[in-house]
Each structure stands twice: as C-alpha cells, then as structure tokens.
Write an enzyme that holds these catalytic residues in place. Structure first.
Site, PDB file in Angstrom:
ATOM      1  CG  HIS A 116      13.825  73.681  15.570  1.00  0.00           C
ATOM      2  ND1 HIS A 116      13.661  74.168  14.386  1.00  0.00           N
ATOM      3  CD2 HIS A 116      14.789  72.852  15.227  1.00  0.00           C
ATOM      4  CE1 HIS A 116      14.219  73.730  13.528  1.00  0.00           C
ATOM      5  NE2 HIS A 116      15.020  72.780  13.996  1.00  0.00           N
ATOM      6  CG  ASP A 139      20.868  74.058  13.436  1.00  0.00           C
ATOM      7  OD1 ASP A 139      20.839  73.020  13.544  1.00  0.00           O
ATOM      8  OD2 ASP A 139      19.928  75.218  13.519  1.00  0.00           O
ATOM      9  CD  GLU A 186      18.165  71.698  16.585  1.00  0.00           C
ATOM     10  OE1 GLU A 186      18.657  71.216  15.555  1.00  0.00           O
ATOM     11  OE2 GLU A 186      17.740  72.864  16.602  1.00  0.00           O
ATOM     12  CD  GLU A 245      21.227  69.745  12.920  1.00  0.00           C
ATOM     13  OE1 GLU A 245      20.262  70.267  13.269  1.00  0.00           O
ATOM     14  OE2 GLU A 245      21.473  69.595  11.735  1.00  0.00           O
ATOM     15  CG  HIS A 278      19.336  76.074   9.873  1.00  0.00           C
ATOM     16  ND1 HIS A 278      18.926  76.018   8.322  1.00  0.00           N
ATOM     17  CD2 HIS A 278      19.073  74.665  10.180  1.00  0.00           C
ATOM     18  CE1 HIS A 278      18.410  74.938   8.155  1.00  0.00           C
ATOM     19  NE2 HIS A 278      18.587  74.233   9.073  1.00  0.00           N
TER      20      HIS A 278
HETATM   21  O1  G3P Z   1      17.915  68.705  15.066  1.00  0.00           O
HETATM   22  C1  G3P Z   1      16.505  68.865  14.356  1.00  0.00           C
HETATM   23  C2  G3P Z   1      16.520  69.770  13.275  1.00  0.00           C
HETATM   24  O2  G3P Z   1      17.099  70.991  13.698  1.00  0.00           O
HETATM   25  C3  G3P Z   1      17.162  69.138  12.116  1.00  0.00           C
HETATM   26  O3  G3P Z   1      16.827  69.805  11.027  1.00  0.00           O
HETATM   27  O4  G3P Z   1      17.605  71.702   9.322  1.00  0.00           O
HETATM   28  O5  G3P Z   1      16.274  72.421  11.530  1.00  0.00           O
HETATM   29  O6  G3P Z   1      18.774  71.731  11.593  1.00  0.00           O
HETATM   30  P1  G3P Z   1      17.373  71.416  10.714  1.00  0.00           P
HETATM   31 MG    MG Z   2      19.117  71.962  13.724  1.00  0.00          MG
END
Ligand code: G3P
Ligand code: MG
Length: 248
Positions: free
Chosen positions: A9, A38, A36, A111, A51
């Site tokens: 993450h 953002d 993953e 994302e 993020h």
């Molecule tokens: O993509 C999974 C997760 O990253 C979604 O929530 O707020 O951590 O971007 P967030």
């Molecule tokens: Mg995310």
C-alpha cells in the site's frame, strides 16, 4: 487478470515514506510483486504520487496539491517527516514512478485520486502517461478509483486495461457501477467486509481486493473467505502470516 495475493500500500507505507520512489524500492526489496499508489495532479496538470489533498502531513507545507505548481512541489521534502533517513526524498511524478517500476519489475494498482472537479482531467492524464511510458515487460496496470467518472474515462480511453471499483463499505447495488464500467475487481475497506459479500462478489465473477490490512490474523481470516488480494502497508508481516497459514 492475474493479481498477486499481496500488494504494497502506497509502496511499503509502514517501512518507507508513502508514495515515494524509496517506498517502491522498499516494496520490491520485501519481495512484493505489486504496489498500490495514488495519482493526483499538480495545479499545472502534472500527474504525481500523493494521497492527501493537502501537502501538510507529508511535507509540512500547508498548501493543497491541486493549488501548487509542479516546480514548487518538487522542492518539498516528502521523506523527512517519516524518518530522517529518508530526508531529501521528493514527491515523484507518475512518469518517474513508472520508470522505477520498470527497473524493479514491479506491477501496480494505480489509484486515480482526483481533486474535486478534476476527475476527468486526472484520469485522462493517468491514461496518457500509461500510453506513453508503461513498459511492455510489466503486467498491465490495474486502474482503480472511488470515482465512477474516473473509471469511465479509463474505460473509454484504455478499455484494454483492467479496472477496479473502490468502495469504503461495498453498497448493496455494487454491481450496477461495476458492470456498467466493466470492472474486473471490487475493492473494499477490510473492516467493512464480511464473508457473505466476498462470496457474492466472487460468485458474480469478480475479484475481491481489500485494503488496508496490517493485522496478520485479519489477513489470514480474509484470505480464508476467498479474498483475492490484500493491500497492506506491512508487506513482511502479512507475507509471513499468510505463509504460516499456508495461503501463499
Ligand atoms: O487502493 C486502496 C486504498 O489505497 C484506498 O484508500 O485512502 O488509502 O487511497 P486510500
Ligand atoms: Mg490509495
């Protein structure tokens, strides 16, 4: 679509500053196959990894990403807040991140994280960069978003790329958007999932992805429900737990 069981993450957020190149390198060093992260836009439209809407938590600067030009963003230190060892780490552009993924052989769940009113523009920029620089040596990226309008742009502009729909709690009518946007996976917050919804999604032919699982026992339970992919900040802890449970 082949998704790994474990995805790092924001890179490897327990162990390196989130959404940085150091985080991608740390995830690869832990043996993750995918990460993953953002992607949002600077004021002047450069897609980059971040993020929060605000820069405050990760850089100490009070401005919003969407109100700050790329040249200014690049002067900020995005590593020191996490640990002095990472001082000097910068907010990476999406292009820089892709180059590091290529070097490391790391796959990615990208994302799309737009500022309000910039949903289409952000998704367009993500697809344009993927078209320009995503390496043929990597598996196709999984594009996900909480925003239907972002997934819609991905569907229109890059229909061949797999799409995932992000939710907090998965709503009763989840299949309406997921089918309309031809998604392959449904992504839900881990503590809002239950065994029944996991089975329902899988029986309908979609993958289940969950975030952000940092508790080893919870990871083992989610895996036993048939969750396909676990997104975690703590790659070593979750890898060890699933290995012990014979799940990977
Ligand atoms: O993509 C999974 C997760 O990253 C979604 O929530 O707020 O951590 O971007 P967030
Ligand atoms: Mg995310």
């Amino acid at each position: 679509m082949k998704l790994p069981k474990i995805v790092g993450h924001r890179g490897a957020a327990t162990h390196a500053p989130e959404n940085t190149l150091a985080g991608l390198r740390q995830a690869a060093a832990f043996g993750a196959a995918w990460v993953e992260f953002d992607v949002m836009l600077s004021r002047d439209g450069v897609p980059l990894l971040h993020h929060d809407k605000s820069l405050a938590r990760t850089t100490g600067d009070p401005r919003l990403v969407t109100e700050t030009n790329f040249a200014d963003l690049k002067t900020l230190d995005a590593g020191a807040w996490f640990d002095p060892r990472f001082a000097g780490e910068r907010i990476p552009t999406f292009a820089e991140a892709i180059a590091v993924l290529a070097e490391l052989g790391l796959g990615a769940n990208v994302e799309i994280k737009p500022a309000p009113e910039r949903e289409s523009e952000t998704a367009e920029a993500v697809v344009a960069e993927l078209r320009k620089s995503w390496p043929a040596t990597l598996p196709p990226p999984l594009l996900s978003s909480f925003e239907d309008s972002c997934i819609e742009v991905a569907l229109t502009r890059a229909p061949e790329l797999p799409r995932g729909h992000l939710y907090e709690a998965i709503p009763a009518n989840w299949q309406d958007s997921v089918a309309r946007l031809d998604c392959r996976s449904v992504h839900g917050r881990e503590y809002l999932l239950d065994q029944e919804i996991v089975a329902q999604i899988r029986n309908a032919g979609y993958r289940v992805v969950t975030y952000t699982v940092n508790d080893p026992a919870r990871a083992v339970l989610l895996d036993s429900w048939g969750v396909d992919t676990i997104i975690t900040d703590d790659i070593p802890a979750i890898t060890a737990a699933l290995a012990k449970a014979d799940a990977v």
